[in-house]
Structures are given as structure tokens and as C-alpha cells.
Write a protein that holds these residues in place. Structure first.
Motif, PDB file in Angstrom:
ATOM      1  N   UNK A 108      -1.079  29.890 -21.418  1.00  0.00           N
ATOM      2  CA  UNK A 108      -1.624  29.654 -20.075  1.00  0.00           C
ATOM      3  C   UNK A 108      -0.536  29.570 -19.016  1.00  0.00           C
ATOM      4  N   UNK A 109      -0.993  29.674 -17.772  1.00  0.00           N
ATOM      5  CA  UNK A 109      -0.121  29.372 -16.660  1.00  0.00           C
ATOM      6  C   UNK A 109      -0.039  27.859 -16.499  1.00  0.00           C
ATOM      7  N   UNK A 110       0.595  27.398 -15.435  1.00  0.00           N
ATOM      8  CA  UNK A 110       0.715  25.962 -15.203  1.00  0.00           C
ATOM      9  C   UNK A 110      -0.651  25.379 -14.847  1.00  0.00           C
ATOM     10  N   UNK A 111      -1.116  24.377 -15.602  1.00  0.00           N
ATOM     11  CA  UNK A 111      -2.453  23.813 -15.333  1.00  0.00           C
ATOM     12  C   UNK A 111      -2.471  22.877 -14.133  1.00  0.00           C
ATOM     13  N   UNK A 221      -9.753  16.953 -16.155  1.00  0.00           N
ATOM     14  CA  UNK A 221     -10.122  18.353 -16.372  1.00  0.00           C
ATOM     15  C   UNK A 221      -9.058  19.285 -15.788  1.00  0.00           C
ATOM     16  N   UNK A 222      -8.165  19.800 -16.601  1.00  0.00           N
ATOM     17  CA  UNK A 222      -7.173  20.751 -16.094  1.00  0.00           C
ATOM     18  C   UNK A 222      -7.695  22.192 -16.154  1.00  0.00           C
ATOM     19  N   UNK A 223      -7.293  22.994 -15.181  1.00  0.00           N
ATOM     20  CA  UNK A 223      -7.646  24.417 -15.137  1.00  0.00           C
ATOM     21  C   UNK A 223      -6.364  25.239 -15.112  1.00  0.00           C
ATOM     22  N   UNK A 224      -6.394  26.381 -15.777  1.00  0.00           N
ATOM     23  CA  UNK A 224      -5.204  27.233 -15.817  1.00  0.00           C
ATOM     24  C   UNK A 224      -5.615  28.683 -16.022  1.00  0.00           C
TER      25      UNK A 224
END
Length: 259
Positions: A108-111, A221-224
Motif C-alpha cells: 500500500x501507499x501511506x495510510x 479506520x485507515x485508508x490507503x
């Protein structure tokens, strides 16, 4: 000197043909409609507790970005992680905990944390078993269902029960938090631990018993973006949008807390 009428008619015909040819050439792509190509399609893997709110968020995003279609695939965060490791085609990921996301750092990219949540005790409508607190979940006659330990909601549940030294023996352990909610809503269990936002989607089927903050856990809740995305720019735009005021309002209107 004037041309004869036949010459004028011929000249007009030549000019008309040239004009029609020019317009036809413009219509074949110069207006951008035919040359623009297909629209953007994004696939987002998201924690099951985001099912309802992301339906609203996705529609809002598509409205703001004409030509973009967002498709969501919902499951427990641990299932989403397995899909990512297996190379499932997707563009972005949103989990219900930072631990699962951190375990996918290579993919993943940075979350960015886009929201937070808290647990509640879900009981049948009207609370027929008179559950009032976490301690009541240890009652031997009470049928309690929890998310499995590898699921974020199950891990949070285990943490708060262990901290309070409450021994709960669930009748089942479910693969995601929505399955816990369903068991309680259908009367197959007397109580279960779910996120506050999940209980809010089942009004008329379940009641929610609040857990004091000192006894609760905060779910982040992290998104990436996913490095395997076929459109990294569009994926990054969607992940960034989740932190905008409009997206945050949608999340908070659904009961999620600020990041």
C-alpha cells in the motif's frame, strides 16, 4: 467580373462539401466526446462496518467526479488483507484497524486515518434479557456472539473484556462485525459486541447499550492506495477525498467519529 450562374452553383457546392467534411472531422473526436475514452473505474476493498456509509459516500464521489465509477467490496479486514496478498485486482483499501493495514505496508501507499468508532453492546429490540453492562455478558444463560479474534471488532472486544476481567464464552465467533449484528437482529443471539455505527443501521431490530469510554476501545479506520492499482492517480484522489469536509460530514452523520 461575375461568374455564370452554373459556375456560382458549382462553387457553392464545393464550399458546402468542404464545410461538411470539416464538421464531420470535428464530430469524429475534436469535441472530446469520442476521443475521451472509457470512464474511470475504481475498486475499493472496505471493512464490512463501512457498508452503509460508503454507499452514500460512493454516490457523492461519483457525483463530484463525472465519468468515475466506484465499486466497493466489503468483508472483514482480515479477509481483505488476504485478498490483497493474493493479488486481487483493486485500487484502494480501507480497514477497521491500523494493525491490519500496517501488515500490508509492502502493498500500500501511506495510510491515512479517515474515521474512528467505538463498540456498543447490541441486544434484541426492547432488550428482553435486560443487559445493562459488559459484566452481564458473562451470564451463563446469555447467548453472546462475538467477531472472531482475527477480526478487528473481535480483537477490540477481546481487549475490553480482558481489561475488565470478564469471562465471556460466545456461542459463535463470526467472520465480520455485520455477521454479529445479524445474529442478534435475527434473535439467534441475545447480545453481541458491534460498532456503534453498525447498531445504528439496525434500528427496529436491535438496541444499543453504551459502554463507558473508560471500558471501551477506539477503532481507527485507515485508508490507503494499493500499489497494484491500475490507476494510481485516481486511487490517490479517492483516498484523499475521504478526508475532505464533504466526506467527513457523510461519515460523521452516520455516527463515525472524527479521525
Amino acid at each position: 467580373m461575375s461568374l455564370p450562374s452554373t459556375g456560382r452553383r458549382a462553387g457553392v457546392a464545393v464550399l458546402s462539401a468542404a464545410l461538411l467534411a470539416t464538421l464531420a472531422a470535428c464530430g469524429s473526436g475534436d469535441d472530446g466526446r469520442d476521443s475521451a475514452g472509457p470512464g474511470t473505474k475504481l475498486t475499493v476493498l472496505a471493512a464490512s462496518s463501512l457498508t452503509d456509509v460508503f454507499a452514500t459516500a460512493g454516490a457523492a464521489y461519483e457525483n463530484e467526479h463525472p465519468g468515475t465509477e466506484v465499486t466497493f467490496s466489503f468483508a472483514g479486514s482480515q479477509e481483505l488483507a488476504a485478498q490483497v496478498r493474493q493479488g486481487a485486482p483493486a485500487d484502494a483499501l480501507v480497514t477497521a484497524d491500523t494493525k491490519t493495514m500496517d501488515g500490508l505496508a509492502a502493498d500500500t501507499g501511506k495510510p491515512t486515518v479517515i474515521a474512528k468508532n467505538r463498540l456498543v453492546i447490541a441486544v434484541g429490540e426492547g432488550n428482553p434479557e435486560k443487559v445493562e453492562s459488559l459484566t452481564d455478558l458473562a451470564g451463563p444463560a446469555l447467548k453472546v456472539v462475538l467477531a472472531a479474534p482475527e477480526v478487528p471488532a473481535g480483537r477490540y472486544s477481546g481487549q475490553i473484556l480482558e481489561a475488565q476481567r470478564i469471562d465471556v464464552r460466545p456461542v459463535s465467533q463470526e467472520p465480520n462485525v455485520r455477521a454479529v449484528l445479524s445474529k442478534v437482529g435475527l434473535g439467534e443471539a441475545d447480545a453481541g459486541l458491534v460498532y456503534r455505527t453498525d447498531a445504528a443501521t439496525a434500528t427496529g431490530k436491535v438496541d444499543a447499550i453504551d459502554i463507558p469510554d473508560a471500558q471501551n476501545a477506539i477503532a481507527a479506520y485507515p485508508a490507503a492506495t494499493l500499489k497494484s492499482s491500475g490507476d494510481s492517480k485516481a486511487a490517490a484522489a479517492f483516498v484523499s477525498w475521504l478526508s475532505t469536509p464533504e466526506a467527513q460530514k457523510i461519515l460523521q452523520d452516520a455516527g463515525f467519529q472524527k479521525p
